[in-house]
Design a protein around this motif. Structure first.
Motif, PDB file in Angstrom:
ATOM      1  N   GLU A 280      12.081 -60.477  55.539  1.00 44.48           N
ATOM      2  CA  GLU A 280      11.386 -61.809  55.149  1.00 44.48           C
ATOM      3  C   GLU A 280      12.451 -62.672  54.550  1.00 44.48           C
ATOM      4  O   GLU A 280      13.485 -62.225  54.128  1.00 44.48           O
ATOM      5  N   VAL A 281      12.370 -64.122  54.725  1.00 49.05           N
ATOM      6  CA  VAL A 281      13.177 -65.094  53.995  1.00 49.05           C
ATOM      7  C   VAL A 281      13.279 -64.747  52.614  1.00 49.05           C
ATOM      8  O   VAL A 281      11.989 -64.676  51.842  1.00 49.05           O
ATOM      9  N   ASP A 282      14.225 -64.886  51.914  1.00 54.05           N
ATOM     10  CA  ASP A 282      14.227 -64.602  50.452  1.00 54.05           C
ATOM     11  C   ASP A 282      13.860 -65.981  49.597  1.00 54.05           C
ATOM     12  O   ASP A 282      14.291 -67.009  49.990  1.00 54.05           O
ATOM     13  N   GLU A 283      12.767 -65.529  48.757  1.00 49.30           N
ATOM     14  CA  GLU A 283      12.260 -66.711  48.331  1.00 49.30           C
ATOM     15  C   GLU A 283      12.772 -66.849  46.831  1.00 49.30           C
ATOM     16  O   GLU A 283      12.295 -67.575  46.110  1.00 49.30           O
ATOM     17  N   SER A 284      13.754 -66.160  46.260  1.00 51.37           N
ATOM     18  CA  SER A 284      14.432 -66.284  45.072  1.00 51.37           C
ATOM     19  C   SER A 284      14.925 -67.398  44.947  1.00 51.37           C
ATOM     20  O   SER A 284      15.530 -68.091  45.767  1.00 51.37           O
ATOM     21  N   PRO A 285      14.978 -68.106  43.383  1.00 53.80           N
ATOM     22  CA  PRO A 285      15.765 -69.204  43.370  1.00 53.80           C
ATOM     23  C   PRO A 285      17.272 -69.092  43.728  1.00 53.80           C
ATOM     24  O   PRO A 285      17.896 -67.826  43.682  1.00 53.80           O
ATOM     25  N   ILE A 286      18.005 -70.320  44.154  1.00 48.96           N
ATOM     26  CA  ILE A 286      19.228 -70.079  44.384  1.00 48.96           C
ATOM     27  C   ILE A 286      20.173 -70.435  43.318  1.00 48.96           C
ATOM     28  O   ILE A 286      19.893 -71.386  42.545  1.00 48.96           O
ATOM     29  N   VAL A 287      21.056 -69.591  43.258  1.00 45.94           N
ATOM     30  CA  VAL A 287      22.083 -69.575  42.181  1.00 45.94           C
ATOM     31  C   VAL A 287      23.014 -70.581  42.414  1.00 45.94           C
ATOM     32  O   VAL A 287      23.948 -70.525  43.410  1.00 45.94           O
ATOM     33  N   PRO A 288      23.339 -71.802  41.752  1.00 49.90           N
ATOM     34  CA  PRO A 288      24.416 -72.869  42.129  1.00 49.90           C
ATOM     35  C   PRO A 288      25.929 -72.028  42.338  1.00 49.90           C
ATOM     36  O   PRO A 288      26.041 -71.142  41.361  1.00 49.90           O
TER      37      PRO A 288
END
Length: 288
Positions: A280-288
């Motif tokens: 499934e699509v990763d829902e974790s926060p995006i690290v800049p």
């Protein structure tokens, strides 16, 4: 007269001669009967002896036949009994062997069941220990989430008092997938001064020197009050090679446009052959 006399004279001697002839004949017969008495008694005695001999022979034959029958019957019964005993002995040996094998199988099954029970007990003990750790971790996580939520509320109140947080992009990414597909992710932040959730409409557009392609996002609208994570996948049109990606955001009377160079970075190693094999699509926060 002479003739008659002659006849009478002659008749008397004839009579006498007849009597005389009869008496000797009777005597002869008596004599012959007397002489024949001895051979008749001998024949009778010989017949009685022959009958006795025949009877004795018959009895002997009957006895011999009975003895032979008894011997033959005894021999036949003995052979049948011996054969029956041998068959029973063989069957008893087979039954004993089968019983021994069944007992060995039962012992082996009991040993396997005992080992399985011991293994199950160990697994149960490990599962209970893991469950206990999981519960403890869950409790700790729940406490941390409450603490973070409390801190976020505090920060939100402080930000609202200072006029709120404007609409902005906190993080963005586009990653390649199999079958000319891509996965996008955007973290959007906004906090209005009135503390109400606002309707957010994101638009993703792919650009090159001559054309542009708008990527359909699902869902097309979001309610934002703090942070919203936009995730999804799309298939690149055949033959289209973008140079830039533009993200347009509209919410609460604010509009933001963010332009990104189309950089996919290094090629992905061990890429799965099909989209069906992807998680499934990763829902974790995006690290800049």
């Amino acid at each position: 007269m002479r003739v008659q006399l002659v006849l009478r004279f002659c008749s008397q001697p004839a009579r006498l001669s007849c009597k005389d002839s009869i008496i000797p004949s009777l005597e002869c017969k008596q004599h012959s009967f007397r002489n024949n008495n001895v051979p008749i008694s001998g024949i009778a005695s010989s017949q009685r002896g022959a009958s006795t001999l025949v009877l004795a022979l018959f009895v002997v034959a009957v006895l011999v036949t009975a003895v032979v029958g008894l011997v033959f019957g005894h021999k036949l019964g003995y052979q049948r009994g011996l054969h029956s005993m041998e068959t029973e002995a063989k069957q008893a040996i087979i039954d004993s062997t089968e019983a021994t094998q069944a007992l060995e199988d039962l012992r082996l099954s009991n040993k396997i069941a005992t080992n399985q029970a011991a293994t199950a007990k160990q697994e149960l003990a490990i599962s209970l220990a893991n469950l206990k750790e999981l519960r403890e971790s869950q409790q700790e996580l729940a406490v941390e989430n409450k603490q973070v939520s409390q801190l976020n509320e505090l920060y939100s109140d402080v930000i609202r008092e200072k006029g709120g947080m404007p609409l902005q992009v906190l993080g963005a990414k586009i990653s390649p997938l199999p079958e000319n597909a891509f996965e996008y992710g955007f973290d959007i932040g906004m906090l209005s001064s009135d503390g109400q959730a606002k309707r957010l409409r994101p638009v993703l557009t792919l650009l090159n020197n001559d054309d542009l392609v708008e990527v359909p996002l699902d869902p097309a609208y979001h309610m934002i009050e703090g942070i919203v994570r936009i995730r999804g996948r799309f298939v690149m049109p055949s033959g289209f090679r973008p140079l830039q990606a533009k993200l347009t955001l509209q919410a609460g009377g604010q509009k933001v446009e963010q332009l990104y160079d189309w950089k996919l970075g290094d090629s992905v190693d061990n890429m799965l052959p099909s989209l069906l094999d992807l998680p499934e699509v990763d829902e974790s926060p995006i690290v800049p």
